[in-house]
Design a protein around this motif. Structure first.
Motif, PDB file in Angstrom:
ATOM      1  N   THR A 169     -22.026   3.482 -43.616  1.00  0.00           N
ATOM      2  CA  THR A 169     -21.668   4.808 -43.164  1.00  0.00           C
ATOM      3  C   THR A 169     -21.699   5.723 -44.310  1.00  0.00           C
ATOM      4  O   THR A 169     -22.327   7.012 -44.214  1.00  0.00           O
ATOM      5  N   ASP A 170     -21.273   5.140 -45.549  1.00  0.00           N
ATOM      6  CA  ASP A 170     -21.342   6.216 -46.882  1.00  0.00           C
ATOM      7  C   ASP A 170     -22.342   5.861 -47.694  1.00  0.00           C
ATOM      8  O   ASP A 170     -23.218   4.684 -47.649  1.00  0.00           O
ATOM      9  N   TYR A 171     -23.024   7.023 -48.166  1.00  0.00           N
ATOM     10  CA  TYR A 171     -24.350   7.054 -49.252  1.00  0.00           C
ATOM     11  C   TYR A 171     -23.847   6.738 -50.656  1.00  0.00           C
ATOM     12  O   TYR A 171     -23.414   7.524 -51.279  1.00  0.00           O
ATOM     13  N   ASP A 172     -23.749   5.339 -51.007  1.00  0.00           N
ATOM     14  CA  ASP A 172     -23.512   5.188 -52.483  1.00  0.00           C
ATOM     15  C   ASP A 172     -24.853   5.528 -53.402  1.00  0.00           C
ATOM     16  O   ASP A 172     -26.047   5.444 -52.757  1.00  0.00           O
ATOM     17  N   LEU A 173     -24.690   5.612 -54.589  1.00  0.00           N
ATOM     18  CA  LEU A 173     -25.692   5.749 -55.496  1.00  0.00           C
ATOM     19  C   LEU A 173     -25.941   4.625 -56.173  1.00  0.00           C
ATOM     20  O   LEU A 173     -25.064   3.717 -56.869  1.00  0.00           O
ATOM     21  N   TRP A 174     -27.210   3.765 -56.093  1.00  0.00           N
ATOM     22  CA  TRP A 174     -27.590   2.568 -56.930  1.00  0.00           C
ATOM     23  C   TRP A 174     -28.791   3.192 -58.117  1.00  0.00           C
ATOM     24  O   TRP A 174     -29.431   3.896 -57.942  1.00  0.00           O
ATOM     25  N   VAL A 175     -28.662   2.214 -58.958  1.00  0.00           N
ATOM     26  CA  VAL A 175     -29.736   2.322 -59.911  1.00  0.00           C
ATOM     27  C   VAL A 175     -30.374   0.929 -60.436  1.00  0.00           C
ATOM     28  O   VAL A 175     -29.736  -0.124 -60.329  1.00  0.00           O
ATOM     29  N   ARG A 176     -31.673   0.848 -60.408  1.00  0.00           N
ATOM     30  CA  ARG A 176     -32.245  -0.501 -60.702  1.00  0.00           C
ATOM     31  C   ARG A 176     -32.858  -0.251 -62.048  1.00  0.00           C
ATOM     32  O   ARG A 176     -33.589   0.759 -62.318  1.00  0.00           O
ATOM     33  N   ASP A 177     -33.057  -1.313 -62.599  1.00  0.00           N
ATOM     34  CA  ASP A 177     -33.571  -1.707 -64.077  1.00  0.00           C
ATOM     35  C   ASP A 177     -34.925  -2.120 -63.558  1.00  0.00           C
ATOM     36  O   ASP A 177     -35.122  -3.177 -63.285  1.00  0.00           O
ATOM     37  N   MET A 178     -36.001  -1.158 -63.858  1.00  0.00           N
ATOM     38  CA  MET A 178     -37.371  -1.432 -63.576  1.00  0.00           C
ATOM     39  C   MET A 178     -37.834  -2.677 -64.278  1.00  0.00           C
ATOM     40  O   MET A 178     -38.896  -3.489 -63.862  1.00  0.00           O
ATOM     41  N   ALA A 179     -37.215  -3.131 -65.631  1.00  0.00           N
ATOM     42  CA  ALA A 179     -37.607  -4.249 -66.351  1.00  0.00           C
ATOM     43  C   ALA A 179     -37.388  -5.490 -65.708  1.00  0.00           C
ATOM     44  O   ALA A 179     -37.923  -6.495 -65.654  1.00  0.00           O
ATOM     45  N   THR A 180     -36.076  -5.553 -65.712  1.00  0.00           N
ATOM     46  CA  THR A 180     -35.416  -6.776 -65.133  1.00  0.00           C
ATOM     47  C   THR A 180     -35.381  -7.179 -63.796  1.00  0.00           C
ATOM     48  O   THR A 180     -35.102  -7.961 -63.262  1.00  0.00           O
ATOM     49  N   GLY A 181     -35.467  -5.908 -62.906  1.00  0.00           N
ATOM     50  CA  GLY A 181     -35.454  -6.028 -61.451  1.00  0.00           C
ATOM     51  C   GLY A 181     -33.791  -6.076 -60.994  1.00  0.00           C
ATOM     52  O   GLY A 181     -33.406  -6.215 -59.715  1.00  0.00           O
ATOM     53  N   GLN A 182     -32.984  -5.770 -61.811  1.00  0.00           N
ATOM     54  CA  GLN A 182     -31.448  -5.829 -61.456  1.00  0.00           C
ATOM     55  C   GLN A 182     -30.861  -4.442 -60.871  1.00  0.00           C
ATOM     56  O   GLN A 182     -31.001  -3.424 -61.558  1.00  0.00           O
ATOM     57  N   SER A 183     -30.270  -4.406 -59.578  1.00  0.00           N
ATOM     58  CA  SER A 183     -29.924  -3.167 -58.968  1.00  0.00           C
ATOM     59  C   SER A 183     -28.405  -3.467 -58.925  1.00  0.00           C
ATOM     60  O   SER A 183     -28.012  -4.372 -58.876  1.00  0.00           O
ATOM     61  N   ARG A 184     -27.807  -2.340 -59.143  1.00  0.00           N
ATOM     62  CA  ARG A 184     -26.203  -2.068 -59.239  1.00  0.00           C
ATOM     63  C   ARG A 184     -25.725  -0.698 -58.508  1.00  0.00           C
ATOM     64  O   ARG A 184     -26.572   0.253 -58.656  1.00  0.00           O
ATOM     65  N   ILE A 185     -24.784  -0.864 -57.817  1.00  0.00           N
ATOM     66  CA  ILE A 185     -23.990   0.676 -57.410  1.00  0.00           C
ATOM     67  C   ILE A 185     -23.318   1.241 -58.366  1.00  0.00           C
ATOM     68  O   ILE A 185     -22.508   0.640 -59.143  1.00  0.00           O
ATOM     69  N   VAL A 186     -23.488   2.349 -58.710  1.00  0.00           N
ATOM     70  CA  VAL A 186     -23.278   3.192 -59.932  1.00  0.00           C
ATOM     71  C   VAL A 186     -22.204   4.318 -59.268  1.00  0.00           C
ATOM     72  O   VAL A 186     -21.401   4.675 -60.135  1.00  0.00           O
ATOM     73  N   LEU A 187     -22.105   4.681 -57.990  1.00  0.00           N
ATOM     74  CA  LEU A 187     -21.269   5.379 -57.763  1.00  0.00           C
ATOM     75  C   LEU A 187     -20.864   5.129 -56.249  1.00  0.00           C
ATOM     76  O   LEU A 187     -21.682   4.917 -55.253  1.00  0.00           O
ATOM     77  N   GLN A 188     -19.460   4.986 -55.881  1.00  0.00           N
ATOM     78  CA  GLN A 188     -19.129   4.441 -54.663  1.00  0.00           C
ATOM     79  C   GLN A 188     -17.999   5.353 -54.153  1.00  0.00           C
ATOM     80  O   GLN A 188     -16.799   4.862 -54.386  1.00  0.00           O
ATOM     81  N   GLU A 189     -17.982   6.602 -53.969  1.00  0.00           N
ATOM     82  CA  GLU A 189     -17.024   7.526 -53.988  1.00  0.00           C
ATOM     83  C   GLU A 189     -16.754   7.756 -52.309  1.00  0.00           C
ATOM     84  O   GLU A 189     -15.754   8.431 -51.795  1.00  0.00           O
ATOM     85  N   GLY A 190     -17.699   7.399 -51.392  1.00  0.00           N
ATOM     86  CA  GLY A 190     -17.576   7.740 -49.838  1.00  0.00           C
ATOM     87  C   GLY A 190     -18.314   9.087 -49.559  1.00  0.00           C
ATOM     88  O   GLY A 190     -18.122   9.880 -50.669  1.00  0.00           O
ATOM     89  N   GLY A 191     -18.740   9.418 -48.741  1.00  0.00           N
ATOM     90  CA  GLY A 191     -19.600  10.552 -48.312  1.00  0.00           C
ATOM     91  C   GLY A 191     -21.116  10.211 -48.541  1.00  0.00           C
ATOM     92  O   GLY A 191     -21.591   9.290 -48.769  1.00  0.00           O
ATOM     93  N   LEU A 192     -21.610  11.576 -48.561  1.00  0.00           N
ATOM     94  CA  LEU A 192     -23.159  11.511 -48.749  1.00  0.00           C
ATOM     95  C   LEU A 192     -23.519  12.008 -50.150  1.00  0.00           C
ATOM     96  O   LEU A 192     -23.272  13.301 -50.372  1.00  0.00           O
ATOM     97  N   TRP A 193     -23.915  11.196 -51.031  1.00  0.00           N
ATOM     98  CA  TRP A 193     -24.295  11.508 -52.328  1.00  0.00           C
ATOM     99  C   TRP A 193     -25.750  11.334 -52.369  1.00  0.00           C
ATOM    100  O   TRP A 193     -26.442  10.435 -52.019  1.00  0.00           O
ATOM    101  N   SER A 194     -26.441  12.329 -53.378  1.00  0.00           N
ATOM    102  CA  SER A 194     -27.898  11.962 -53.816  1.00  0.00           C
ATOM    103  C   SER A 194     -27.930  12.186 -55.385  1.00  0.00           C
ATOM    104  O   SER A 194     -27.247  12.867 -56.038  1.00  0.00           O
ATOM    105  N   PRO A 195     -28.833  11.153 -55.922  1.00  0.00           N
ATOM    106  CA  PRO A 195     -29.138  11.425 -57.490  1.00  0.00           C
ATOM    107  C   PRO A 195     -30.023  12.634 -57.709  1.00  0.00           C
ATOM    108  O   PRO A 195     -30.700  12.810 -56.797  1.00  0.00           O
TER     109      PRO A 195
END
Length: 646
Positions: A169-195
């Motif tokens: 339902t909600d659009y969280d914001l994710w960020v991926r480290d392109m060197a390590t391939g690790q991805s994580r949620i950086v914003l989890q506020e609910g609603g429709l968020w965009s970087p």
């Protein structure tokens, strides 16, 4: 649910007369399901073939070697191609059955990210494409999630995007480290968020929460601590459509309608006091904003009554530089080259498909990089529209309000049959872009086409944009009634042969117009249209529901539910007495296929004539060429039989 279940559910929906009638027997051909459609004559297919083989090219971005990525179709779907020089060959890089979206080059890498779904489901997954090795890697979960708006940091080391993976339902914001391939949620506020933009050092992220076309909330996220700082919004609620860090990494450029009718480019340096209006002398919307990687230039586009203008400023002084004029048309996306010396632009017009042009900012000079095909047709015979305004039912400052429309008139004296084409959205704007079906109607069938921007359309200020909200929904339908009145005053138009067509919200407008003006509309084509706002809101995908409630009204409120029931074409289907063509994609996540099934059942149940077409491998519209071609041919046949007949 696939076809067997669909047929079973339809049998349950259908009244006995429908189930027993040979005239509405379902016919399955591959992924195409149809009811009551005559066979399309081979002669018509041949006449249409050249028009349906036109194609355009849209900019995807730049690669480090100075070549550009473009999206174009050589087969069934739009794929990514590389063009290395002006009017150079298009080297196809991707080969998928599904069309691609969100093509985003990686800074400093000979690679790009793209989005792809299956069958129009819009559950886009993000993929990494290495241009050197041609290897593809999926970056997202591969499940039933939507992953959108990929954004690279300026050094290409991080990738941000919005995803519904956590709860659907909600659009969280994710960020991926392109060197390590690790991805994580950086914003989890609910609603429709965009970087929106990474800071130059990659440690902060400008973000935007979208509530509706009238309401967004900008902020800045510290990626190390996760702290979100929302920026103040003048008046408490306004619209925003762009946010970028200035090259100094401290101030920002952004576009908003705070305290004004139109979306305006602004610059705010927190050390310099109040925001400064950059495009404040322009009474039109700013539609796009880009800043060159070297920080020396800023480009923005303006929508002046449907025609685009491009302006480029030298930074930091914000001095406008003179550039050769683009051909008159509509600007799509635009992007600076990695060295900042060139600016590529997608341009479309009523008489030419999309193509890519490139400015050399140092000269300055303009070069055309792609020349798209028009099916062997004589492009000089394509007809551009006239912008007209017709009076409607209400007044502004004591004078009749006028509604803008693009009027495509065939060659000759008439009287011409008319097709009114109504855009979706509803907060979209009809623009004078290339449409091969419109050109076929004009040239081959001598049918005039009117494309109105009824109240609620974007591009004419936020007051106009809000004139159809909530309980004002039917006022936009009254604008179609006013257009019918205007048609009757034109001697070159045949007011007795008027058809309406539209998709999505435009499909609702078709149905509502056929309800309210049954005696003045000869036939209608509804594509993926809403037949009842209540059932639509119940069945649309979870991640879209609150977004659409902000526009159409909250069906959980008893007064709004009663209003939805009152205005629903489904509940007034007995008033649709003209022939109707309903077309739908089975995988549509926005307007579910049930909206089409129920209006077909209701109109037929009242003795109405309905053609019905469903593609099992499509969603919200038809993006595969075979499907699009078939629908286009069936639509022309429908007009021939129900609009052109005397």
């Amino acid at each position: 649910m696939r076809l067997t279940a669909l047929l079973l559910s339809t049998a349950l929906l259908a009244p006995p007369a429908l189930a027993q009638s040979a005239a509405v027997e379902r016919v399955e051909v591959g992924n195409r399901v149809s009811e009551n459609l005559p066979e399309v004559p081979a002669e018509l297919v041949e006449r249409l073939d050249r028009y349906q083989n036109t194609r355009g090219a849209s900019l995807g971005g730049w690669l480090p070697d100075g070549s550009v990525l473009v999206s174009t179709r050589f087969g069934e779907t739009n794929q990514v191609h590389r063009v290395a020089s002006p009017l150079g060959m298009r080297e196809q890089l991707t080969f998928y059955r599904e069309p691609l979206s969100a093509v985003t080059p990686a800074p400093g890498r000979n690679a790009f990210v793209f989005g792809k779904d299956v069958g129009g489901s819009e559950f886009w997954q993000l993929f990494w494409f290495d241009v050197d090795t041609r290897e593809v890697t999926m970056l997202t979960d591969g499940g039933r999630s939507q992953n959108t708006t990929p954004l690279f940091s300026h050094d290409g080391k991080q990738l941000a995007w919005a995803s519904t993976a956590r709860n659907g339902t909600d659009y969280d914001l994710w960020v991926r480290d392109m060197a390590t391939g690790q991805s994580r949620i950086v914003l989890q506020e609910g609603g429709l968020w965009s970087p929106m933009d990474f800071s130059p050092d990659g440690q902060r992220l400008l973000v935007l929460k979208y509530v509706s076309i009238n309401e967004s909330y900008p902020g800045e996220l510290d990626l190390a601590t996760g702290k979100l700082r929302l920026f103040p919004v003048e008046g408490g609620k306004s619209a925003f459509n762009a946010f970028r860090y200035a090259p100094d990494g401290r101030s920002v450029f952004y576009v908003s309608d705070e305290g004004r009718e139109f979306m305006t480019l602004r610059h705010h340096d927190p050390q310099g006091g109040e925001p400064r209006l950059v495009s404040g002398n322009i009474p039109w919307n700013v539609t796009g904003l880009e800043i060159a990687p070297d920080g020396r230039h800023l480009a923005y586009a303006i929508n002046e009554d449907g025609i685009s203008r491009l302006r480029v400023l030298a930074l930091p002084e914000q001095r406008q530089i003179r550039l050769p004029d683009l051909p008159i048309g509509v600007i799509g996306n635009f992007s600076f080259s990695p060295d900042g010396r060139s600016l590529a632009v997608t341009l479309n017009s009523a008489t030419s498909p999309s193509d890519v042009y490139v400015y050399d900012l140092g000269t300055p000079a303009l070069a055309r990089w792609t020349r798209s095909e028009v099916g062997g047709l004589d492009a000089s015979r394509f007809r551009a529209p006239e912008l007209v305004r017709f009076p409607t039912f209400d007044e502004v400052d004591g004078k009749p309000r006028t509604i803008p429309a693009f009027y495509y008139r065939p060659e000759g004296d008439g009287p011409f049959p008319v097709v009114i084409s109504i855009h979706g959205g509803p907060e979209a704007q009809a623009l004078p872009t290339f449409n091969p079906t419109t050109q076929f109607l004009l040239e081959e069938l001598k049918v005039a086409v009117l494309v109105p921007n009824v109240r609620g359309s974007a591009g004419y200020g936020k007051t106009f944009l809000q004139l159809d909200n909530g309980f004002l929904r039917k006022d936009s339908v009254k604008d179609i009634g006013a257009l019918l009145d205007w048609i009757a005053t034109r001697p070159e138009l045949d007011a007795n042969r008027v058809g309406v067509s539209g998709g999505s919200y435009g499909g609702y407008m078709v149905l509502a117009s056929m309800v309210d003006y049954a005696d003045r509309i000869r036939a209608g084509i509804d594509v993926v249209g809403i037949s009842h706002f209540g059932t639509f809101l119940k069945n649309t995908e979870d991640y879209r529901r609150d977004l659409r409630r902000a526009e159409y009204g909250d069906e959980r409120i008893p007064e709004m539910k009663a209003f939805h029931d009152e205005i629903a074409p489904l509940n007034n289907a007995h008033r649709i007495t003209s022939p109707l063509f309903v077309a739908q994609g089975y995988n549509d996540p926005r307007v579910p296929w049930t909206e089409a099934e129920q209006i077909v059942k209701a109109v037929r149940g009242n003795g109405g004539e309905v053609w019905y077409l469903m593609f099992m491998d499509e969603g919200h519209g038809f993006r595969k060429k075979t499907n699009s071609d078939y629908f286009g041919a069936a639509s022309i046949l429908f007009w021939q039989q129900h609009l052109l007949a005397e």
